[in-house]
Design an enzyme around this catalytic site. Structure first.
Site, short mmCIF file in Angstrom:
data_model
loop_
_atom_site.label_atom_id
_atom_site.label_comp_id
_atom_site.label_asym_id
_atom_site.label_seq_id
_atom_site.Cartn_x
_atom_site.Cartn_y
_atom_site.Cartn_z
N THR A 297 -36.18 -36.19 -12.70
CA THR A 297 -35.83 -37.45 -12.04
C THR A 297 -34.65 -38.14 -12.71
OG1 THR A 297 -38.08 -37.77 -11.28
CG2 THR A 297 -36.75 -39.73 -11.43
N THR B 32 -40.55 -35.43 -15.74
CA THR B 32 -41.70 -35.94 -16.49
C THR B 32 -43.00 -35.20 -16.18
OG1 THR B 32 -42.10 -37.56 -14.75
CG2 THR B 32 -40.73 -38.25 -16.62
N ASP B 33 -43.04 -34.48 -15.04
CA ASP B 33 -44.31 -33.87 -14.62
C ASP B 33 -44.88 -32.91 -15.65
OD1 ASP B 33 -43.90 -35.29 -12.31
OD2 ASP B 33 -43.48 -33.56 -11.04
N SER C 120 -39.28 -30.39 -12.91
CA SER C 120 -39.92 -29.76 -14.08
C SER C 120 -41.08 -28.84 -13.72
CB SER C 120 -40.37 -30.83 -15.08
OG SER C 120 -41.43 -31.59 -14.58
N1 ASP Z 1 -41.47 -36.78 -11.16
C1 ASP Z 1 -40.73 -35.85 -11.85
C2 ASP Z 1 -39.77 -36.42 -12.88
O1 ASP Z 1 -40.11 -37.35 -13.46
C3 ASP Z 1 -40.20 -34.68 -11.17
C4 ASP Z 1 -40.07 -33.65 -12.25
O2 ASP Z 1 -40.95 -33.58 -13.10
O3 ASP Z 1 -39.09 -32.94 -12.27
O4 ASP Z 1 -38.72 -35.95 -13.17
#
Ligand code: ASP
Length: 325
Positions: free
Chosen positions: A13, A88-89, A56
């Site tokens: 993100t 973050t995932d 991710s």
């Molecule tokens: N929600 C996610 C992020 O924070 C998507 C990911 O993990 O790529 O980046």
């Protein structure tokens, strides 16, 4: 002497931009991210490189191993610290894997964003700046791989994502953050008593370790499928202190006769118990049947440790000891 920080961008993100078809997707590179905080990084020589541009959930552990190799090379070439930006995932898993693959004194700091740059109040620039300041600091040296979000410093082994969209999503439920960043200064009053063990990345990649959910009233279809075609190992995300429906206990015992089965909890914090509950399907019953308590690790992190141990040829005694530690 000017500190040198190497940023490796992997996507997520923090690097997402709007798509014509709707939603955001990875689109910005490492230079874009570093450029957005250049006004505040004076005194730190920051270089950026984009290694991947992925959400991710699509990062593989082999790609994370490449990041570990690049971090090691950057530290050998004189970087004072390394920052990894990603989605973050999966940070709780990738940071933990990096921690088990690296034993650098230079800080390796993973960060990302909960809000994309195109949303109101994006948190990416503040997180990246705090991560760069942490990576450049003497205070964070030798503390293992760290995760910086929301001006807090977490260890890779305890950090968890516990909210789907809030900027305060990252917490360390079992032990708390070990430090913080305020007014550009890094404070690390706490640090792990023992470093994480270090593993070499296996040339053949990691063996398959399956994460098995263990909800109430589970009919056992997945355990029977695993018995019919066992992977290298299984981590059971059991209920509470390490509990499963009683009719599954014998099936799980049969599985544990054939492959290592680690007993973790879905509770979100707290170690798997060993000697409190004695009913059928309890932690005492399951460990008697051969399941291995995950100790303080949650199921996703236990899966990574078990895979590295199996790749390293660990026998049952070593696996039990590693989770006990
Ligand atoms: N929600 C996610 C992020 O924070 C998507 C990911 O993990 O790529 O980046």
């Amino acid at each position: 002497m000017t500190s040198k920080v190497q940023v490796f961008a992997l996507g997520g993100t923090i690097a997402m931009a709007p798509r014509r078809e709707g939603g955001v997707a990875p689109g910005l590179n490492g230079d874009d991210l570093v450029g957005a905080v250049a006004a505040w990084t004076g005194g730190i020589d920051v270089a950026a490189e984009t290694l991947f541009s992925l959400p991710s959930a699509s990062l593989t552990f082999a790609q994370v191993a490449q990041v570990a190799a690049r971090a090691r090379a950057a530290a050998d070439a004189g970087a004072s610290g390394i920052v990894v930006t990603q989605g973050t995932d999966t940070i709780e898993e990738t940071a933990f894997l990096l921690d088990l693959l690296l034993d650098l004194d230079a800080p390796v700091v993973v960060t990302g964003a909960m809000r994309a740059p195109s949303q109101a109040g994006p948190d990416g620039p503040a997180n990246l700046l705090a991560a760069i300041q942490t990576a450049a600091s003497d205070e964070a040296r030798g503390a293992g791989v760290l995760v910086v979000f929301n001006d807090e410093i977490h260890t890779a082994r305890f950090v968890a994502k516990r909210h789907t969209h809030k900027p305060s999503a990252f917490v360390s439920p079992l032990a708390g953050p070990i430090g913080w960043i305020a007014e550009g200064r890094v404070h690390v009053p706490l640090r792990p008593a023992r470093p994480a063990p270090t593993f070499a990345w296996p040339a053949a990649g990691l063996p398959e370790v399956v994460l098995l959910a263990g909800p109430p009233d589970d009919g056992g279809r997945l355990v029977r499928a695993l018995l019919a075609d066992p992977p290298a190992g299984v981590v059971l995300q059991a209920m509470g202190a390490g509990h499963t429906p009683r009719h599954l206990a014998p099936l799980l015992g049969d599985l544990a006769d054939r492959i290592p089965v680690v007993l973790a909890s879905r509770a979100g914090a707290g170690q798997t118990l060993r000697q409190t509950y004695g009913f059928d399907g309890s932690e005492i019953d399951l460990t008697r049947r051969g399941l291995i308590p995950a100790g303080m690790l949650d199921a996703p992190k236990a899966r990574i440790l078990l895979a590295l141990l199996l790749a390293d040829g660990a026998d049952r005694a070593r696996i039990v000891a590693a989770f006990d530690d």
